[in-house]
Design an enzyme around this catalytic site. Structure first.
Site, short mmCIF file in Angstrom:
data_model
loop_
_atom_site.label_atom_id
_atom_site.label_comp_id
_atom_site.label_asym_id
_atom_site.label_seq_id
_atom_site.Cartn_x
_atom_site.Cartn_y
_atom_site.Cartn_z
CG HIS A 69 68.01 -16.35 96.81
ND1 HIS A 69 69.20 -16.54 97.41
CD2 HIS A 69 67.31 -16.90 97.43
CE1 HIS A 69 68.92 -17.33 98.56
NE2 HIS A 69 67.79 -17.56 98.73
CG ASP A 71 70.94 -12.83 97.54
OD1 ASP A 71 70.20 -13.62 96.95
OD2 ASP A 71 70.62 -11.84 98.51
CD GLU A 140 65.33 -14.87 99.89
OE1 GLU A 140 64.33 -14.98 100.47
OE2 GLU A 140 66.35 -15.16 100.45
CD GLU A 141 69.46 -15.45 102.15
OE1 GLU A 141 68.72 -15.31 103.04
OE2 GLU A 141 69.36 -16.72 101.82
CD GLU A 169 64.50 -19.55 99.18
OE1 GLU A 169 65.25 -20.14 99.83
OE2 GLU A 169 64.50 -18.18 98.79
CG HIS A 355 70.41 -18.54 106.78
ND1 HIS A 355 69.58 -17.48 107.07
CD2 HIS A 355 70.15 -18.79 105.36
CE1 HIS A 355 69.03 -17.17 105.93
NE2 HIS A 355 69.34 -17.97 104.81
ZN LIG Z 1 66.89 -18.62 100.11
#
Ligand SMILES: [Zn+2]
Length: 381
Positions: A69, A71, A140-141, A169, A355
């Site tokens: 992803h 994003d 995805e997020e 990931e 994150h």
């Molecule tokens: Zn991810």
């Protein structure tokens, strides 16, 4: 002057685009260009402001799909960051370079490694057997609507069912190469409204306090052993995530109480088993509840096979680390691919800063990640 490889340059260029979910900010254009130059066929499958890129090379089976992803989650308070989260700052450590920014670990570094591995493999093996490809989404997020599940429908319609899927990931926990995620737990959310009778706090015999009933229900649910865990999964877990109740007044007994809760569950449980257990607890406590369940993802596991063997071998070769298998952590978009019957595994960089403020990745590890993917492709095709 820091010399960067193609993979490392691409990772930095992607970080410099603030593609906060679901806005791709042109990341997929850069990747599509590179893949087209390497003679991939590409198609853009966009839906509801979500950008998706599917790039394929070859025909027939086996079909290996890389999944990622573009994003990222928001940076939060940028003043807390040492370097601008969307600047792509390079910190030279002498024997390694650290790329700083939102998305370096989750997962633009991996996007760059997957893209450049595919380009390198196809240029060196233009007549490889089977099909290799990359699917990138920009949601995805977020809630995934218009993202990977949307493209999965396209794959089904066009009979493009992957045999293998590698999700890039971030999977490693302490050192690069230490963990392959060979599955993920399932996730179910329940929205529970516990009912009672509202009334004046001074006349408790005339009301039935929904908050007290909710307390009893939460106690029973949180003390329940849902399972013992299985060979590939830790014990299933239950957590309350939200409670709301009461009118705000200090003299009103609440007539209802809302509880939101979530299970992360192993391959031993399913929605029916969870529902049956909850129903029996509610009955034992003599409660009146409305309950709505939402399945966010089914558990999946790749127990063995060629993909896992080849990936393990490639990781050991390039990192001198023997990876262990894990199904811990949150869900990923692999949950949408696994139901196609595809063997899904996840491998990427360290996940130590995902994150968080000051997310960063080792550029040495990204180059090795690209090499691991190339070796995996060479051994499988
Ligand atoms: Zn991810």
């Amino acid at each position: 002057m820091i010399n960067l490889t193609k993979t490392q340059k691409l990772a930095q260029a992607l970080i410099q685009r603030a593609s906060v979910t679901p806005d791709d900010k042109g990341c997929q254009d850069i990747i599509e260009d590179l893949l087209k130059k390497a003679s991939f066929n590409t198609v853009r499958l966009n839906s509801n402001g979500v950008t998706n890129l599917l790039a394929l090379h070859g025909a027939a089976s086996p079909f290996l799909l890389f999944l990622g992803h573009t994003d990222v989650v928001p940076a939060g308070n940028t003043e807390e960051w040492t370097y601008d989260p969307f600047d792509g700052f390079l910190e030279d450590l002498g024997d390694d370079v650290i790329l700083h920014g939102r998305g370096t670990q989750d997962m633009k570094g991996s996007d760059a490694a997957m893209c450049m591995a595919l380009c390198q493999f196809v240029v060196q093996n233009p007549n490889h057997k089977g099909t290799v490809g990359l699917l990138l989404t920009s949601n995805e997020e977020g809630d995934a609507v218009g993202g990977t599940p949307f493209v999965v429908e396209y794959l089904k319609e066009h009979n493009l069912i992957p045999d293998y899927c590698i999700v890039g990931e971030p999977s490693c926990s302490k050192e690069f190469g230490d963990t392959i995620k060979n599955g993920r737990r399932g996730s179910i959310t329940a929205h529970i409204t516990v009912k009672g009778v509202q009334g004046h706090v001074a006349y408790p015999d005339r009301c039935d306090n929904a908050a007290h009933h909710a307390g009893a229900l939460i106690k029973a649910l949180s003390e329940t052993q849902w399972d013992e865990g299985s060979q590939f999964f830790p014990k299933s877990s239950f957590q309350v995530t939200n409670i709301s109740c009461g009118t705000g007044a200090e003299n009103v007994v609440p007539g209802s109480c809302y509880i939101m809760c979530n299970w992360r569950y192993s391959d031993l449980l399913n929605k029916e088993l969870i529902e049956r257990k909850v129903t029996s607890i509610v009955k034992d406590l003599k409660l009146d509840c409305d309950i709505r369940y939402v399945v966010n993802g089914l558990p999946f596991v790749t127990k063995g096979g060629e993909l896992l063997d080849v990936l393990k071998e490639a990781i050991s070769l390039h990192t001198k680390v023997n990876p262990s298998l894990s199904t811990a952590g949150g869900t990923s978009d692999g949950r949408f691919i696994a139901p196609l019957g595809t063997k899904v595994v996840e491998f990427g960089p360290l996940s130590t800063h995902i994150h968080k403020v000051n997310e960063a990745v080792s550029l040495n590890s990204l180059e090795k990640l690209k090499d691991i993917f190339v070796t995996t492709l060479e051994k499988l095709f």
